[in-house]
Design a protein around this motif. Structure first.
Motif, mmCIF file in Angstrom:
data_model
loop_
_atom_site.group_PDB
_atom_site.id
_atom_site.type_symbol
_atom_site.label_atom_id
_atom_site.label_comp_id
_atom_site.label_asym_id
_atom_site.label_seq_id
_atom_site.Cartn_x
_atom_site.Cartn_y
_atom_site.Cartn_z
ATOM 1 N N THR A 1 0.859 -1.189 0.000
ATOM 2 C CA THR A 1 0.000 0.000 0.000
ATOM 3 C C THR A 1 0.892 1.233 0.000
ATOM 4 N N VAL A 2 1.217 1.692 -1.192
ATOM 5 C CA VAL A 2 2.045 2.884 -1.354
ATOM 6 C C VAL A 2 1.138 4.030 -1.792
ATOM 7 N N LYS A 3 0.976 4.980 -0.898
ATOM 8 C CA LYS A 3 0.093 6.114 -1.136
ATOM 9 C C LYS A 3 0.803 7.399 -0.705
ATOM 10 N N PRO A 4 0.389 8.548 -1.249
ATOM 11 C CA PRO A 4 0.992 9.814 -0.809
ATOM 12 C C PRO A 4 0.620 10.138 0.632
ATOM 13 N N ALA A 5 1.394 11.033 1.216
ATOM 14 C CA ALA A 5 1.179 11.386 2.616
ATOM 15 C C ALA A 5 -0.238 11.878 2.866
ATOM 16 N N GLU A 6 -0.814 12.607 1.913
ATOM 17 C CA GLU A 6 -2.161 13.149 2.094
ATOM 18 C C GLU A 6 -3.190 12.038 2.287
ATOM 19 N N TRP A 7 -3.021 10.952 1.557
ATOM 20 C CA TRP A 7 -3.947 9.817 1.681
ATOM 21 C C TRP A 7 -3.841 9.199 3.066
ATOM 22 N N TRP A 8 -2.616 9.013 3.520
ATOM 23 C CA TRP A 8 -2.418 8.426 4.839
ATOM 24 C C TRP A 8 -2.990 9.316 5.938
ATOM 25 N N LEU A 9 -2.808 10.623 5.809
ATOM 26 C CA LEU A 9 -3.327 11.535 6.826
ATOM 27 C C LEU A 9 -4.848 11.463 6.910
ATOM 28 N N GLU A 10 -5.499 11.240 5.782
ATOM 29 C CA GLU A 10 -6.955 11.074 5.786
ATOM 30 C C GLU A 10 -7.361 9.822 6.554
ATOM 31 N N GLN A 11 -6.617 8.734 6.353
ATOM 32 C CA GLN A 11 -6.927 7.484 7.057
ATOM 33 C C GLN A 11 -6.682 7.642 8.558
ATOM 34 N N ILE A 12 -5.624 8.342 8.906
ATOM 35 C CA ILE A 12 -5.310 8.570 10.321
ATOM 36 C C ILE A 12 -6.385 9.430 10.975
ATOM 37 N N ASP A 13 -6.843 10.450 10.265
ATOM 38 C CA ASP A 13 -7.910 11.304 10.789
ATOM 39 C C ASP A 13 -9.173 10.485 11.062
ATOM 40 N N LYS A 14 -9.477 9.570 10.164
ATOM 41 C CA LYS A 14 -10.667 8.731 10.337
ATOM 42 C C LYS A 14 -10.527 7.867 11.589
ATOM 43 N N ALA A 15 -9.342 7.329 11.812
ATOM 44 C CA ALA A 15 -9.110 6.504 13.002
ATOM 45 C C ALA A 15 -9.241 7.338 14.273
ATOM 46 N N GLU A 16 -8.726 8.568 14.224
ATOM 47 C CA GLU A 16 -8.847 9.464 15.376
ATOM 48 C C GLU A 16 -10.306 9.746 15.695
ATOM 49 N N MET A 17 -11.086 10.047 14.670
ATOM 50 C CA MET A 17 -12.489 10.360 14.875
ATOM 51 C C MET A 17 -13.264 9.148 15.368
ATOM 52 N N LYS A 18 -12.905 7.966 14.879
ATOM 53 C CA LYS A 18 -13.588 6.758 15.316
ATOM 54 C C LYS A 18 -13.319 6.514 16.798
ATOM 55 N N LEU A 19 -12.085 6.758 17.232
ATOM 56 C CA LEU A 19 -11.752 6.594 18.642
ATOM 57 C C LEU A 19 -12.538 7.580 19.489
ATOM 58 N N ARG A 20 -12.628 8.803 19.002
ATOM 59 C CA ARG A 20 -13.378 9.824 19.749
ATOM 60 C C ARG A 20 -14.849 9.445 19.863
ATOM 61 N N ASP A 21 -15.440 8.990 18.750
ATOM 62 C CA ASP A 21 -16.864 8.666 18.755
ATOM 63 C C ASP A 21 -17.160 7.400 19.557
ATOM 64 N N LYS A 22 -16.255 6.414 19.488
ATOM 65 C CA LYS A 22 -16.497 5.136 20.150
ATOM 66 C C LYS A 22 -16.147 5.159 21.619
ATOM 67 N N GLU A 23 -15.002 5.740 21.966
ATOM 68 C CA GLU A 23 -14.519 5.686 23.344
ATOM 69 C C GLU A 23 -14.509 7.040 24.032
ATOM 70 N N LYS A 24 -14.873 8.091 23.318
ATOM 71 C CA LYS A 24 -14.953 9.435 23.897
ATOM 72 C C LYS A 24 -13.615 9.905 24.448
ATOM 73 N N ARG A 25 -12.550 9.634 23.723
ATOM 74 C CA ARG A 25 -11.230 10.076 24.161
ATOM 75 C C ARG A 25 -10.355 10.390 22.951
ATOM 76 N N PHE A 26 -9.281 11.114 23.227
ATOM 77 C CA PHE A 26 -8.346 11.532 22.198
ATOM 78 C C PHE A 26 -6.948 11.030 22.530
#
Length: 210
Positions: free
Chosen positions: A174-199
């Motif tokens: 999975t070779v993608k530009p940094a922008e693509w990876w940052l989008e995936q990381i943001d999604k994981a951050e938001m999922k953690l916030r929504d699921k566990e209410k923490r950052f």
């Protein structure tokens, strides 16, 4: 031999099995190929750890953990602290995880770590598994995550269980530009916030490996 496109056109289950075979080969018959690549970033990680007063670290995808074995098992944490954190008298607990290692493939699902380090791992993950892998990494982090991701192709190829190369596709599947990876990381951050209410605090570095 399959071209890269032909390899990617295969069903997920086939690609997953071939990757599993490759890493089984490298971990059992080609010792030393996945030593763990923390050395280049150890001062960066140490700086983050010191600034955050972190006491526990999970190396998620630690390879064969040979980097850590260079420290005597009974002193590696103290050595790490003395050389890079300069915190005499304080302990620093390191947990190693590698799903393909018989020694380090057990990970407590109910345990969090102050900081989770994932170094040169995510680009080895099939694109269908990236979101789930990031979710897992974030779930184990209590305070921070350190991600080092390559955006370049690798030299090692996918092989069968005997080490025979079966495709032109390399292990950076999975070779993608940094922008693509940052989008995936943001999604994981938001999922953690929504699921566990923490950052958690996220540190991301993009390295280019050949």
């Amino acid at each position: 031999m399959l071209t890269k496109q032909q390899w990617h056109d295969q069903p997920y289950e086939i690609r997953k099995k071939q990757l599993d075979d490759t890493y089984t080969y490298y971990h059992t018959k080609a010792t030393g190929h996945f030593q763990g690549s923390i050395f280049a970033d150890i001062t960066v990680i140490a700086g983050i750890t010191k600034a955050g007063s972190y006491r526990t670290l999970l190396d998620y995808g630690s390879g064969e953990s040979m980097m850590w074995s260079n420290f005597k098992p009974t002193h590696r944490n103290e050595t790490f602290m003395a050389r890079h954190l300069h915190r005499a008298g304080l302990t620093f607990e390191v947990t190693l995880y590698d799903p393909y290692s018989s020694k380090y493939n057990n990970l407590r699902l109910d345990q969090r770590h102050d900081i989770v380090m994932c170094n040169d791992v995510l680009e080895h993950v099939l694109i269908e598994d990236v979101a789930g892998t990031l979710d897992a990494i974030f779930s184990f982090a209590n305070k921070a995550v350190y991600l080092n991701i390559s955006t370049q192709y690798a030299s090692k190829k996918i092989t069968d269980l005997n080490g025979n190369i079966i495709t032109e596709q390399d292990l950076h599947v999975t070779v993608k530009p940094a922008e693509w990876w940052l989008e995936q990381i943001d999604k994981a951050e938001m999922k953690l916030r929504d699921k566990e209410k923490r950052f958690v605090t996220v540190y991301t570095k993009f390295d280019k490996y050949v």
